[in-house]
Design a protein around this motif. Structure first.
Motif, PDB file in Angstrom:
ATOM      1  N   GLN A  19     -15.801   3.851 -27.793  1.00 27.00           N
ATOM      2  CA  GLN A  19     -17.003   4.188 -28.553  1.00 27.00           C
ATOM      3  C   GLN A  19     -18.015   4.833 -27.608  1.00 27.00           C
ATOM      4  O   GLN A  19     -18.076   4.497 -26.431  1.00 27.00           O
ATOM      5  N   GLN A  20     -18.801   5.725 -28.172  1.00 26.19           N
ATOM      6  CA  GLN A  20     -19.937   6.285 -27.450  1.00 26.19           C
ATOM      7  C   GLN A  20     -21.191   5.749 -28.127  1.00 26.19           C
ATOM      8  O   GLN A  20     -21.354   5.896 -29.333  1.00 26.19           O
ATOM      9  N   TRP A  21     -22.045   5.100 -27.350  1.00 25.40           N
ATOM     10  CA  TRP A  21     -23.319   4.616 -27.844  1.00 25.40           C
ATOM     11  C   TRP A  21     -24.385   5.555 -27.313  1.00 25.40           C
ATOM     12  O   TRP A  21     -24.659   5.579 -26.109  1.00 25.40           O
ATOM     13  N   ILE A  22     -24.962   6.333 -28.199  1.00 19.14           N
ATOM     14  CA  ILE A  22     -26.017   7.278 -27.821  1.00 19.14           C
ATOM     15  C   ILE A  22     -27.360   6.633 -28.175  1.00 19.14           C
ATOM     16  O   ILE A  22     -27.575   6.240 -29.317  1.00 19.14           O
ATOM     17  N   VAL A  23     -28.220   6.531 -27.183  1.00 19.70           N
ATOM     18  CA  VAL A  23     -29.555   5.982 -27.400  1.00 19.70           C
ATOM     19  C   VAL A  23     -30.544   7.132 -27.229  1.00 19.70           C
ATOM     20  O   VAL A  23     -30.610   7.756 -26.173  1.00 19.70           O
TER      21      VAL A  23
END
Length: 191
Positions: A63-67
């Protein structure tokens, strides 16, 4: 950028004798100084609950968690450290921090009621499909914000009351909401 680079950007703003806009405004610079202290405090003292730890460790697909955030954002100073700590629990999670006010202006795709409210967490799968979007603040804090806004509270009162809410909550609401997001939309295996 990764979290280490974000911390470096944050620090460089604070150490710059002539910071770029908006940090050349003393108010923004002061917010940023306060936010640095808050963020560092949560990195040291923020406690993750067992439920979120278990759920995140059980994610089985990358998963990529973009903040999407900014150093001047007060809410982010209370939320981003927890997102970082949570993402660090599983090597399948890649944390990517994007500045709201810098190209590629990803926030334009994730407006809140037409506004660029931050922080925003976008969880994507390995093929760049959005699995979930969360933000800009936990529901209880948002309710307080909406109540203060409806009462025409001044900015100083809003800052103080929201700060008190975060200090009393200690990241618990954020973790409960993220647990729900992870359990309902992300690939996890049964422990």
């Amino acid at each position: 950028m990764n979290f280490t680079t974000y911390q470096q950007v944050f620090e460089s703003i604070l150490q710059d004798a002539n910071p770029a806009a908006p940090y050349n405004n003393p108010d923004y610079l002061n917010y940023t100084k306060l936010n640095w202290s808050r963020q560092q405090r949560w990195l040291k003292t923020g406690v993750l609950n067992e439920e979120i730890i278990s759920a995140v460790k059980n994610i089985t697909e990358p998963q990529q968690w973009i903040v999407i955030t900014e150093p001047w954002c007060g809410d982010a100073s209370h939320i981003v450290p927890f997102l970082y700590k949570i993402a660090e629990l599983n090597p399948l999670i890649q944390l990517d921090i994007q500045l709201r006010d810098t190209p590629p202006f990803l926030i334009e795709q994730y407006l809140t009621n037409g506004g660029k409210s931050i922080p925003k967490l976008v969880i994507r799968d390995n093929e760049n499909n959005d699995l979930a979007v969360w933000g800009p603040r936990p529901a209880g804090c948002q309710a307080l914000y909406d109540q203060l806004k409806a009462a025409n509270a001044n900015f100083e009162q809003m800052k103080i009351e929201l700060q008190q809410w975060y200090n009393e909550d200690k990241g618990r609401s954020l973790q409960q909401e993220l647990l729900s997001v992870i359990n309902s939309t992300c690939s996890t295996s049964v422990a």
